[in-house]
Design a protein around this motif. Structure first.
Motif, short mmCIF file in Angstrom:
data_model
loop_
_atom_site.label_atom_id
_atom_site.label_comp_id
_atom_site.label_asym_id
_atom_site.label_seq_id
_atom_site.Cartn_x
_atom_site.Cartn_y
_atom_site.Cartn_z
N TRP A 100 1.27 5.33 -0.55
CA TRP A 100 0.53 6.59 -0.52
C TRP A 100 1.28 7.65 -1.31
N LEU A 118 -4.51 4.58 -3.99
CA LEU A 118 -3.38 3.85 -3.41
C LEU A 118 -2.96 2.72 -4.33
N GLU A 156 0.84 -1.20 0.00
CA GLU A 156 0.00 0.00 0.00
C GLU A 156 0.88 1.25 0.00
#
Length: 323
Positions: free
Chosen positions: A101, A259, A99
């Motif tokens: 960002w 994301l 994940e």
């Protein structure tokens, strides 16, 4: 990035390693359990970095469970801070960041220049960072959600750590934020105070609601906290393309982010079905929050929470499994 809590969070303590008290399945150097007797031999080992917030851990544990139990890989889940994890693509210590960002600077360095990493598609999650206050404050002071009025209320947010100014509470020191620049460039009479972890933010948000305590803090979605605590976002100047290009001059809100997943170039080339599964993995904010909530509030390990979600969502994850 909330509560059946307060007792649970206090039990977790602020010393939890980085994020929300959720339990990672392996130590930084150990491997997840190999397939049980009678299954095929391990197909290889996949190293998924664990960044310090529970939503990330939820995604990592679901992917790890499927890699182990459906594709018969060994999985390592080393706990590594967000930016440091990218260096693992070059050293071979990391195969997957499940994940990501944003981080255009890191993408430029490790994808475009060093060519040791590649993008592996969206996680399906929409990430939004912002400043929040508990709803009771927005009800009592309706104009507090406009940043232009924050100085008027700075006295409400003073703490022993904020040096006579209002406190803006941030989380883990490894989180990348624009908050220092925003406070300076928007001329706000506030001091950014680092709470130290996701757990610290959760504890503060819970107390702010239950004890009617003033709180202005950095937080994000997806996160299960929004299902447990009523929060209201403070409106900063609207984000526009390029307004945050210069980190020192940022005077706008955070953007909504799609994301995504980042993997090492080596893993993309030789990871076989493991890489295909990571690339195919995509779920919703609600999916992630369900797993994260079980990990933080319902006493489940990451593997237990992943197993629960997987057993209830067969159609979703079967679409990720390589044919």
């Amino acid at each position: 990035m909330k509560i059946r809590l307060l007792a649970g969070l206090l039990a977790l303590g602020l010393g939890a390693a980085g994020c929300g008290g959720a339990k990672v399945e392996t130590s930084p150097s150990s491997s997840a359990a190999a397939p049980q007797a009678g299954s095929s031999a391990p197909a290889g080992t996949v190293k998924i970095a664990i960044n310090p917030w529970v939503g990330y851990e939820a995604s990592a544990n679901v992917v790890a469970y499927l890699l182990k139990n459906e594709l018969h890989y060994n999985v390592e889940l080393p706990e590594i801070k967000e930016q440091v994890a990218w260096e693992g693509f070059e050293t071979g210590d990391v195969d997957v960041i499940i994940e990501n960002w944003g981080h255009p600077d890191l993408k430029k360095k490790f994808i475009e220049e060093k060519k040791v990493a590649v993008e592996a598609g969206s996680t399906g999650n929409k990430g939004i960072i912002g400043w929040y206050v508990p709803k009771w404050m927005a009800d009592k002071y309706p104009d507090i959600t406009d940043y232009k009025n924050l100085n008027k209320y700075a006295g409400l947010f003073k703490t022993s750590e904020s040096g006579g100014k209002g406190q803006l509470l941030d989380g883990d020191p490894s989180y990348v934020t624009n908050d220092e620049a925003l406070v300076k460039n928007l001329k706000l009479n506030y001091k950014v105070v680092t709470g130290g972890s996701e757990a610290a933010l959760l504890k503060s948000a819970t107390q702010a609601q239950e004890q009617q305590k003033a709180l202005l803090f950095y937080f994000w979605t997806p996160h299960w906290l929004f299902d447990k605590v009523d929060l209201v976002r403070v409106n900063l100047p609207a984000w526009t393309e390029g307004c945050d290009a210069d980190a020192k001059k940022v005077a706008c809100d955070y953007p909504e982010m799609d994301l995504d997943k980042i993997v090492s170039t080596k893993f993309a080339g030789s990871g076989g079905k493991a890489y295909e599964l990571v690339k195919n993995f995509s779920w919703t904010n609600e999916d992630q929050n369900a797993v994260a909530n079980d990990m933080t509030n319902n006493g489940m390990t990451g593997e237990q929470a992943a197993k629960k979600w997987i057993e209830a969502n067969t159609a979703k994850w079967q679409a990720w499994i390589p044919k």
